[in-house]
Enzyme design. Sequence first.
Site, PDB file in Angstrom:
ATOM      1  N   ASP A  49      38.734  44.594  38.647  1.00 22.63           N
ATOM      2  CA  ASP A  49      38.112  44.811  39.961  1.00 22.63           C
ATOM      3  C   ASP A  49      36.932  43.862  40.164  1.00 22.63           C
ATOM      4  O   ASP A  49      35.884  44.263  40.641  1.00 22.63           O
ATOM      5  CB  ASP A  49      37.640  46.264  40.072  1.00 22.63           C
ATOM      6  CG  ASP A  49      37.256  46.655  41.498  1.00 22.63           C
ATOM      7  OD1 ASP A  49      37.640  45.930  42.435  1.00 22.63           O
ATOM      8  OD2 ASP A  49      36.565  47.672  41.665  1.00 22.63           O
ATOM      9  N   LEU A  50      37.107  42.576  39.814  1.00 24.90           N
ATOM     10  CA  LEU A  50      36.002  41.630  39.995  1.00 24.90           C
ATOM     11  C   LEU A  50      35.964  41.198  41.454  1.00 24.90           C
ATOM     12  O   LEU A  50      36.456  40.149  41.838  1.00 24.90           O
ATOM     13  CB  LEU A  50      36.137  40.426  39.066  1.00 24.90           C
ATOM     14  CG  LEU A  50      34.830  39.637  38.916  1.00 24.90           C
ATOM     15  CD1 LEU A  50      33.767  40.457  38.198  1.00 24.90           C
ATOM     16  CD2 LEU A  50      35.060  38.319  38.194  1.00 24.90           C
TER      17      LEU A  50
END
Length: 376
Positions: A226-227
């Site tokens: 989830d960058l």
Amino acid sequence: MSSSEKPVLIKPSLTEAQAVELVERLYGLKVSSVQPMPSYDDQNFHILVSEDQVTRDHSQSYVLKVMNTGDSEDADLIEAQTQAMIFLSEKGFPTPTPIPTIDGKIMSLETIGCGVQSKAHMVRLLTYLPGRPLSEMPIEPQILYKAGQTLARMNEVLAEFQHPFRKSLQRPDFLWKLSNIHLLNKYLYVVGEGRDRQIIEQIIQQFQEEIIPNLCKLRQSLNHGDLSHTNILVQPVHPSANHSNPTELQLELDISGLLDFSDMNYGYYVFDVAISIMYLMLGSNDPISAGGHVLSGFESVIPLLPEEQDAIFLLVLCRFSQSLVMGRYNTLLYPENSEYLLSTGRAGWKCLHQLWSLGKEAVGKIWFEAGKFQST
């Protein structure tokens, strides 16, 4: 942003007074200020402690993270995620690290009263990192390239991560795992019966037909998962006397924080870069080209195999599908959090339609041409 297939997932709803009580009781710190922070299905608070207090050599600013009931049931998973954050910090990455409780624990399962019910929530106090979310800044090609580079370097280092609970990061039923795109089918009713649903159904079908049979050709890795533009903190690069144009330099950004490891799971290198491309497209004035700059930065560290390059377009569409569908679904569960939950949707559906209309060949040409330009 984290969600799972466990039947019960309740977002915490602590008051500020309850947050203060937790910090003072568990950590022995005197709170001077508490401020709610946005979150998907956990609850976060920005905590300040009294300036005149001796705080065991820690900074004066923290994040109190209270996990949802579903994730709180898996202590091994949270321990593995937290230990991965510590590992990355020791390797020089700007990740939050846990503050130990009075009795030396990095997390504590607490029974907390929320309304008429009491629920068990895992609690951690993390270091507060400097900077502003990238979502609040102009997203230029240079910072997109740095984000791709940083993600690839993080993936490389995480290959060395060892911990007794690391198997918990396999997460075979995790809804946000990109290989579990088929799990979206049970939630598609929230999209209605129009073109949006038809596109997502076709994306899911294409994944089953094109990606699943070729997973063995993709390189496995431990993914951040989830960058996004909300999970990357940035700061301006300070001007140096060695540079001739400090005014221009002040606009350059460096990455000062990598946040939210709650979606961490074992996947594939190309999955992680596809997820990051999807989110970083959203804040850009030129979203299609933005994907090329992220990809170029990633490939400057980890060049993708031909099979991985071939999959990247469809994988980006898959993450758009997950985010947009689950954003609508969770809004039904937590309407009071709708502004945050639907933040992706404001630009996301437009991006998805644009990608779908342009098609794989045209978008791939833009992305890989952007990469060539960036590397020159």
